[in-house]
Design a protein around this motif. Structure first.
Motif, PDB file in Angstrom:
ATOM      1  N   TRP A  71      -4.701   3.864  13.545  1.00 44.69           N
ATOM      2  CA  TRP A  71      -3.321   3.706  14.031  1.00 44.69           C
ATOM      3  C   TRP A  71      -2.903   5.047  14.620  1.00 44.69           C
ATOM      4  CZ3 TRP A  71       1.161   2.089  10.171  1.00 44.69           C
ATOM      5  CH2 TRP A  71       2.392   2.071  10.855  1.00 44.69           C
ATOM      6  N   VAL A  72      -2.484   5.040  15.880  1.00 47.01           N
ATOM      7  CA  VAL A  72      -1.981   6.248  16.546  1.00 47.01           C
ATOM      8  C   VAL A  72      -0.545   5.997  16.974  1.00 47.01           C
ATOM      9  CG1 VAL A  72      -2.298   7.890  18.420  1.00 47.01           C
ATOM     10  CG2 VAL A  72      -4.305   6.777  17.404  1.00 47.01           C
ATOM     11  N   GLN A  73       0.392   6.743  16.405  1.00 52.46           N
ATOM     12  CA  GLN A  73       1.806   6.595  16.764  1.00 52.46           C
ATOM     13  C   GLN A  73       2.038   7.232  18.133  1.00 52.46           C
ATOM     14  OE1 GLN A  73       0.676   7.798  13.840  1.00 52.46           O
ATOM     15  NE2 GLN A  73       1.643   6.706  12.163  1.00 52.46           N
ATOM     16  N   VAL A  74       2.547   6.457  19.056  1.00 53.77           N
ATOM     17  CA  VAL A  74       2.748   6.922  20.430  1.00 53.77           C
ATOM     18  C   VAL A  74       4.106   7.603  20.600  1.00 53.77           C
ATOM     19  CG1 VAL A  74       3.016   6.118  22.806  1.00 53.77           C
ATOM     20  CG2 VAL A  74       1.143   5.248  21.405  1.00 53.77           C
ATOM     21  N   TYR A  75       5.100   7.164  19.824  1.00 56.14           N
ATOM     22  CA  TYR A  75       6.428   7.768  19.938  1.00 56.14           C
ATOM     23  C   TYR A  75       6.427   9.163  19.307  1.00 56.14           C
ATOM     24  CZ  TYR A  75       6.925   6.347  15.025  1.00 56.14           C
ATOM     25  OH  TYR A  75       6.735   6.180  13.666  1.00 56.14           O
ATOM     26  N   GLU A  76       7.314  10.020  19.782  1.00 56.77           N
ATOM     27  CA  GLU A  76       7.406  11.415  19.334  1.00 56.77           C
ATOM     28  C   GLU A  76       6.052  12.121  19.461  1.00 56.77           C
ATOM     29  OE1 GLU A  76      11.127  10.839  16.253  1.00 56.77           O
ATOM     30  OE2 GLU A  76       9.110  10.862  15.431  1.00 56.77           O
ATOM     31  N   PHE A  77       5.360  11.801  20.548  1.00 59.77           N
ATOM     32  CA  PHE A  77       4.043  12.338  20.870  1.00 59.77           C
ATOM     33  C   PHE A  77       4.040  12.547  22.382  1.00 59.77           C
ATOM     34  CE2 PHE A  77      -0.770  11.855  20.049  1.00 59.77           C
ATOM     35  CZ  PHE A  77      -0.810  12.947  19.210  1.00 59.77           C
ATOM     36  N   ASN A  78       2.911  12.850  23.001  1.00 58.98           N
ATOM     37  CA  ASN A  78       2.856  12.854  24.464  1.00 58.98           C
ATOM     38  C   ASN A  78       1.433  12.568  24.921  1.00 58.98           C
ATOM     39  OD1 ASN A  78       1.400  15.387  24.642  1.00 58.98           O
ATOM     40  ND2 ASN A  78       3.341  16.466  24.314  1.00 58.98           N
ATOM     41  N   THR A  79       1.271  12.307  26.204  1.00 54.47           N
ATOM     42  CA  THR A  79      -0.031  11.884  26.726  1.00 54.47           C
ATOM     43  C   THR A  79      -1.058  13.002  26.616  1.00 54.47           C
ATOM     44  OG1 THR A  79       1.183  10.506  28.287  1.00 54.47           O
ATOM     45  CG2 THR A  79      -1.160  10.784  28.682  1.00 54.47           C
ATOM     46  N   ARG A  80      -0.618  14.235  26.779  1.00 53.97           N
ATOM     47  CA  ARG A  80      -1.530  15.386  26.629  1.00 53.97           C
ATOM     48  C   ARG A  80      -2.136  15.409  25.218  1.00 53.97           C
ATOM     49  NH1 ARG A  80      -2.251  20.991  27.828  1.00 53.97           N
ATOM     50  NH2 ARG A  80      -1.950  22.319  25.997  1.00 53.97           N
ATOM     51  N   LEU A  81      -1.322  15.203  24.205  1.00 45.17           N
ATOM     52  CA  LEU A  81      -1.829  15.212  22.837  1.00 45.17           C
ATOM     53  C   LEU A  81      -2.675  13.982  22.549  1.00 45.17           C
ATOM     54  CD1 LEU A  81       1.325  16.577  20.972  1.00 45.17           C
ATOM     55  CD2 LEU A  81      -0.768  17.811  21.585  1.00 45.17           C
ATOM     56  N   LEU A  82      -2.303  12.854  23.140  1.00 43.32           N
ATOM     57  CA  LEU A  82      -3.133  11.658  22.988  1.00 43.32           C
ATOM     58  C   LEU A  82      -4.537  11.924  23.533  1.00 43.32           C
ATOM     59  CD1 LEU A  82      -3.425   8.650  22.245  1.00 43.32           C
ATOM     60  CD2 LEU A  82      -2.561   8.104  24.526  1.00 43.32           C
ATOM     61  N   SER A  83      -4.607  12.573  24.696  1.00 40.31           N
ATOM     62  CA  SER A  83      -5.908  12.933  25.254  1.00 40.31           C
ATOM     63  C   SER A  83      -6.688  13.845  24.317  1.00 40.31           C
ATOM     64  CB  SER A  83      -5.714  13.624  26.602  1.00 40.31           C
ATOM     65  OG  SER A  83      -6.954  14.056  27.130  1.00 40.31           O
ATOM     66  N   SER A  84      -5.983  14.755  23.647  1.00 34.64           N
ATOM     67  CA  SER A  84      -6.668  15.722  22.783  1.00 34.64           C
ATOM     68  C   SER A  84      -7.295  15.071  21.559  1.00 34.64           C
ATOM     69  CB  SER A  84      -5.690  16.824  22.341  1.00 34.64           C
ATOM     70  OG  SER A  84      -4.862  16.389  21.270  1.00 34.64           O
ATOM     71  N   ILE A  85      -6.816  13.882  21.171  1.00 30.60           N
ATOM     72  CA  ILE A  85      -7.450  13.208  20.030  1.00 30.60           C
ATOM     73  C   ILE A  85      -8.462  12.145  20.486  1.00 30.60           C
ATOM     74  CG2 ILE A  85      -5.509  13.681  18.503  1.00 30.60           C
ATOM     75  CD1 ILE A  85      -4.628  10.830  18.735  1.00 30.60           C
ATOM     76  N   LEU A  86      -8.273  11.600  21.690  1.00 31.36           N
ATOM     77  CA  LEU A  86      -9.250  10.622  22.172  1.00 31.36           C
ATOM     78  C   LEU A  86     -10.532  11.297  22.668  1.00 31.36           C
ATOM     79  CD1 LEU A  86      -7.069   7.940  24.007  1.00 31.36           C
ATOM     80  CD2 LEU A  86      -8.096   7.844  21.727  1.00 31.36           C
ATOM     81  N   GLN A  87     -10.423  12.544  23.138  1.00 36.30           N
ATOM     82  CA  GLN A  87     -11.632  13.262  23.561  1.00 36.30           C
ATOM     83  C   GLN A  87     -12.649  13.386  22.426  1.00 36.30           C
ATOM     84  OE1 GLN A  87     -11.184  16.974  25.861  1.00 36.30           O
ATOM     85  NE2 GLN A  87      -9.058  16.387  26.179  1.00 36.30           N
ATOM     86  N   PRO A  88     -12.286  13.959  21.287  1.00 35.37           N
ATOM     87  CA  PRO A  88     -13.277  14.080  20.207  1.00 35.37           C
ATOM     88  C   PRO A  88     -13.693  12.729  19.626  1.00 35.37           C
ATOM     89  CG  PRO A  88     -11.119  14.805  19.443  1.00 35.37           C
ATOM     90  CD  PRO A  88     -11.010  14.628  20.923  1.00 35.37           C
ATOM     91  N   LEU A  89     -12.779  11.765  19.622  1.00 38.85           N
ATOM     92  CA  LEU A  89     -13.159  10.442  19.145  1.00 38.85           C
ATOM     93  C   LEU A  89     -14.263   9.871  20.033  1.00 38.85           C
ATOM     94  CD1 LEU A  89     -10.887   7.678  17.766  1.00 38.85           C
ATOM     95  CD2 LEU A  89     -12.535   7.092  19.541  1.00 38.85           C
ATOM     96  N   GLY A  90     -14.108  10.028  21.363  1.00 43.05           N
ATOM     97  CA  GLY A  90     -15.124   9.545  22.288  1.00 43.05           C
ATOM     98  C   GLY A  90     -16.426  10.320  22.210  1.00 43.05           C
ATOM     99  N   ASP A  91     -16.367  11.580  21.766  1.00 37.95           N
ATOM    100  CA  ASP A  91     -17.586  12.369  21.595  1.00 37.95           C
ATOM    101  C   ASP A  91     -18.395  11.892  20.396  1.00 37.95           C
ATOM    102  OD1 ASP A  91     -17.015  13.965  23.767  1.00 37.95           O
ATOM    103  OD2 ASP A  91     -16.065  15.552  22.579  1.00 37.95           O
ATOM    104  N   VAL A  92     -17.715  11.392  19.379  1.00 36.69           N
ATOM    105  CA  VAL A  92     -18.370  11.011  18.122  1.00 36.69           C
ATOM    106  C   VAL A  92     -18.726   9.526  18.098  1.00 36.69           C
ATOM    107  CG1 VAL A  92     -18.051  10.839  15.620  1.00 36.69           C
ATOM    108  CG2 VAL A  92     -17.281  12.883  16.839  1.00 36.69           C
TER     109      VAL A  92
END
Length: 267
Positions: free
Chosen positions: A136-157
């Motif tokens: 579960w990733v909360q999108v509110y009170e977040f931003n697209t830059r930070l979303l990218s920063s967590i999807l990058q390592p997830l996609g690496d693993v």
């Protein structure tokens, strides 16, 4: 009438079982209301659900949601563990079919460590080869830059993943440890208890679930690829450093939904 968060928690459990209908060993990170755990226990094929919660008061407070979450407390297949998830995994030495992670918002102190490259590697090591991480990733009170920063390592693993949208406009990511993810199974609607929980959300078929699909891995990565942001890690904790500001200014990563909401779908 169900709440938006109730839909998110039920859908997280249901998606876990839709993509791995024969899942037997499941771990849940974060107890919350107990809804996700109770949803998973609706499957007669699930043999064990370990729910790992660092704060005992959360488990006590969730009793207010009974009888809707009774199974989390009374089902003999349910094991409630008060511990840090990373510490528990380091000691347990178990392999799981599914690990469902539903931590608090990433801006909460300490929580961003559950969205790092090192954490994803730890989770990958606890999964069977065809196992799933459902997050579960909360999108509110977040931003697209930070979303990218967590999807990058997830996609690496993880080798493949798909993102779903909830009524609360959050994301549920379903990621497979090895190989391609495949398609969800309608078998979940044959389990009467699970089907009843989904029906309460207005979900009666796989088509209803697929209306919530945002994107597979590759369109999402192409959408985020040009954002100049390093991957979130224990050694460069960009989410821990920047998410509190995103919360303060009321930012949102909701623009990712343009993948399906725009005049021309990119999926």
């Amino acid at each position: 009438k169900t709440t938006a968060d109730e839909e998110t928690m039920t859908l997280a459990g249901a998606l876990s079982l839709a993509y791995r209908p024969d899942a037997a060993d499941v771990a849940v990170i974060g107890f919350g209301s107990g809804m996700s755990t109770a949803t998973l226990l609706e499957s007669p094929r699930v043999q064990r659900v370990e729910t790992i919660e660092i704060e005992p008061a959360m488990i006590e407070g969730a009793k207010a949601f009974r009888p809707l979450v009774d199974a989390a407390f009374t089902d003999p297949r349910s094991r409630l563990i008060v511990d840090d998830a990373k510490a528990h995994f380091a000691r347990a030495g178990r392999k799981y079919d599914v690990i469902l992670s539903e931590p608090s918002n990433p801006w909460v102190s300490g929580v961003s460590s559950l969205f790092t490259a090192e954490f994803y590697a730890r989770v990958r090591g606890q999964l069977r080869d065809d196992g799933l991480l459902v997050q579960w990733v909360q999108v509110y009170e977040f931003n697209t830059r930070l979303l990218s920063s967590i999807l990058q390592p997830l996609g690496d693993v993880f080798s493949d993943y798909v993102a779903y949208r909830t009524r609360a406009d959050d994301l549920i990511i379903v990621a497979v440890a090895k190989g391609r993810l495949g398609e969800p199974s309608a078998r979940i609607f044959a389990d009467r208890g699970l089907a009843a929980r989904l029906e309460a959300l207005g979900i009666g078929s796989l088509a209803d679930i697929e209306t919530r699909r945002v994107s597979g891995r590759y369109p999402l990565e192409r959408y985020l690829v040009d954002l100049p942001v390093p991957p979130n890690s224990d050694y460069f904790p960009i989410v821990d450093l920047e998410a509190p500001r995103a919360r303060f200014i009321g930012a949102s990563a909701g623009e990712v939904f343009a993948l399906v909401d725009g005049p021309m779908s990119l999926v």
